[in-house]
Design an enzyme around this catalytic site. Sequence first.
Site, short mmCIF file in Angstrom:
data_model
loop_
_atom_site.label_atom_id
_atom_site.label_comp_id
_atom_site.label_asym_id
_atom_site.label_seq_id
_atom_site.Cartn_x
_atom_site.Cartn_y
_atom_site.Cartn_z
N ARG A 50 1.11 -1.24 -0.15
CA ARG A 50 -0.15 0.22 -0.15
C ARG A 50 0.91 1.03 -0.25
NH1 ARG A 50 -0.84 1.67 4.15
NH2 ARG A 50 -1.59 0.30 5.66
N TYR A 102 -15.98 17.90 -14.59
CA TYR A 102 -15.91 17.02 -14.62
C TYR A 102 -17.27 16.56 -13.76
CZ TYR A 102 -15.95 11.89 -14.15
OH TYR A 102 -16.30 10.77 -14.64
N ASP A 176 -6.82 19.59 -14.15
CA ASP A 176 -7.12 18.33 -14.94
C ASP A 176 -6.85 18.18 -16.29
OD1 ASP A 176 -8.78 15.69 -15.00
OD2 ASP A 176 -10.41 15.93 -14.41
N LYS A 201 -7.98 7.06 -18.88
CA LYS A 201 -8.69 7.30 -20.51
C LYS A 201 -7.66 6.87 -21.42
CE LYS A 201 -13.03 8.59 -17.85
NZ LYS A 201 -12.77 9.74 -17.52
C1 PLP Z 1 -13.12 9.97 -15.78
C2 PLP Z 1 -12.94 11.75 -15.32
C3 PLP Z 1 -12.46 11.79 -14.16
C4 PLP Z 1 -12.98 10.73 -12.87
O1 PLP Z 1 -11.75 9.68 -12.83
P1 PLP Z 1 -12.10 8.06 -12.56
O2 PLP Z 1 -10.84 7.54 -13.02
O3 PLP Z 1 -13.10 7.51 -13.58
O4 PLP Z 1 -12.21 7.83 -11.38
C5 PLP Z 1 -12.04 13.14 -13.49
N1 PLP Z 1 -11.48 13.82 -14.35
C6 PLP Z 1 -11.83 13.97 -15.97
C7 PLP Z 1 -11.86 15.02 -17.18
C8 PLP Z 1 -12.70 12.24 -16.40
O5 PLP Z 1 -12.56 12.35 -17.92
#
Ligand code: PLP
Length: 391
Positions: A50, A102, A176, A201
């Site tokens: 962890r 998001y 982000d 993604k």
């Molecule tokens: C998908 C996404 C998230 C969240 O991420 P997860 O891996 O699904 O928890 C945060 N910000 C953006 C822009 C996203 O597309």
Amino acid sequence: MSPYGFSTRAVHVGSSPDPVTGAVIPAISLSTTFAQSEPAKPIGAYEYSRSSNPNRHNLETALASLEQGKYGLAFSSGSAVTAVILQSLAQGSHAISVADVYGGTHRYFTKVANTHGVETSFAQDIVAELAGLIKPETRLVWIETPSNPTLSITDISKVREIIDASDNKNIVLVVDNTFLSPYISNPLTHGADVVIHSATKFINGHSDVVLGIAVTNNESIYERLSFLQNAVGAVPSPFDSWLAHRGVKTLALRVRTAAESALKIAQFLEKSDKVQAVNYPGLSTHAGYDVVKKQHRDALGGGVVSFRVKGGAEAAAKFTSSTKLFTLAESLGGIESLLEVPAVMTHAGIPKEAREKSGVYDNLVRLSIGIEEVEDLIEDIKQALEAATAN
Ligand SMILES: *Cc1c(COP(=O)(O)O)cnc(C)c1O
């Protein structure tokens, strides 16, 4: 700073041949615990999985290099990164976020962080509104560029300047960067303190891992997030870390192909009489194109396009169930093309009025462009538009 270019670092950083076996690709290290020679003296760099694990460490090192940062941290999801960053704020802190953030981040700000005494203000146009929203208790500014799903662009260096010009010297700027990936943009070089990703993604890129990343150059932020990474325990498995690291090695190839195809698709949609409006930051007609040129590699617009189909919610629903190559599904950034209707899927949790203020209308369709042949994708869109607008 490495002298090597992006893809050289993507392939080599954190991926040296195994010194014992010579394996060119690192083994998946499943052990939860690591031997010690005497109490509190681990044999190697690891104690307990962890706290740190070889595969996670390799991935963190690679991402830090690709984002041009010193420190990388991997989490069990992009949402876990958001949670840990907000958890790091003291009670009574104030955050400022772009409004079209998001959906899950919006939910965390408004339904979780507030119960821990962190209040968030949302800005429709953060560059215009930021100076007026900063209070003595402000600790965080959160931006997403391009925004989701309307793909508006924020000038990161402008936001930095506004923060630096305020009396408040305790504000951390988080970007982000999920929609662009480190191949297209490196927010730390434009003044961000922390860059985060849903590696679910583009970074993993194969729609088979949920994982999150944070990268920073700030040692005290790193120490705090690293402490919470271990204390909260929202860490990715060794296998997921290994898969995401494999994905990283082809990131430039995948993202460049997706972005070049996305531009052609956006140009096609712009000309269609069945389409009301197109959002794509790679179009020279996009309102943020001047910022794109300085903030994005080769002015690439990324792999996501959104557009409003004529005929309202009904036409949007018909369009999304008429495609043959684009799969109707949430998420983005994979090798396969996906599409969705944000108003009833990813952004359904945001009240209609707030949604529409950000441009998320009922007939908005979001496309995530994969690496299929672009001619096939355009053909698919063409026939689905016919089906959606035929009476
Ligand atoms: C998908 C996404 C998230 C969240 O991420 P997860 O891996 O699904 O928890 C945060 N910000 C953006 C822009 C996203 O597309």
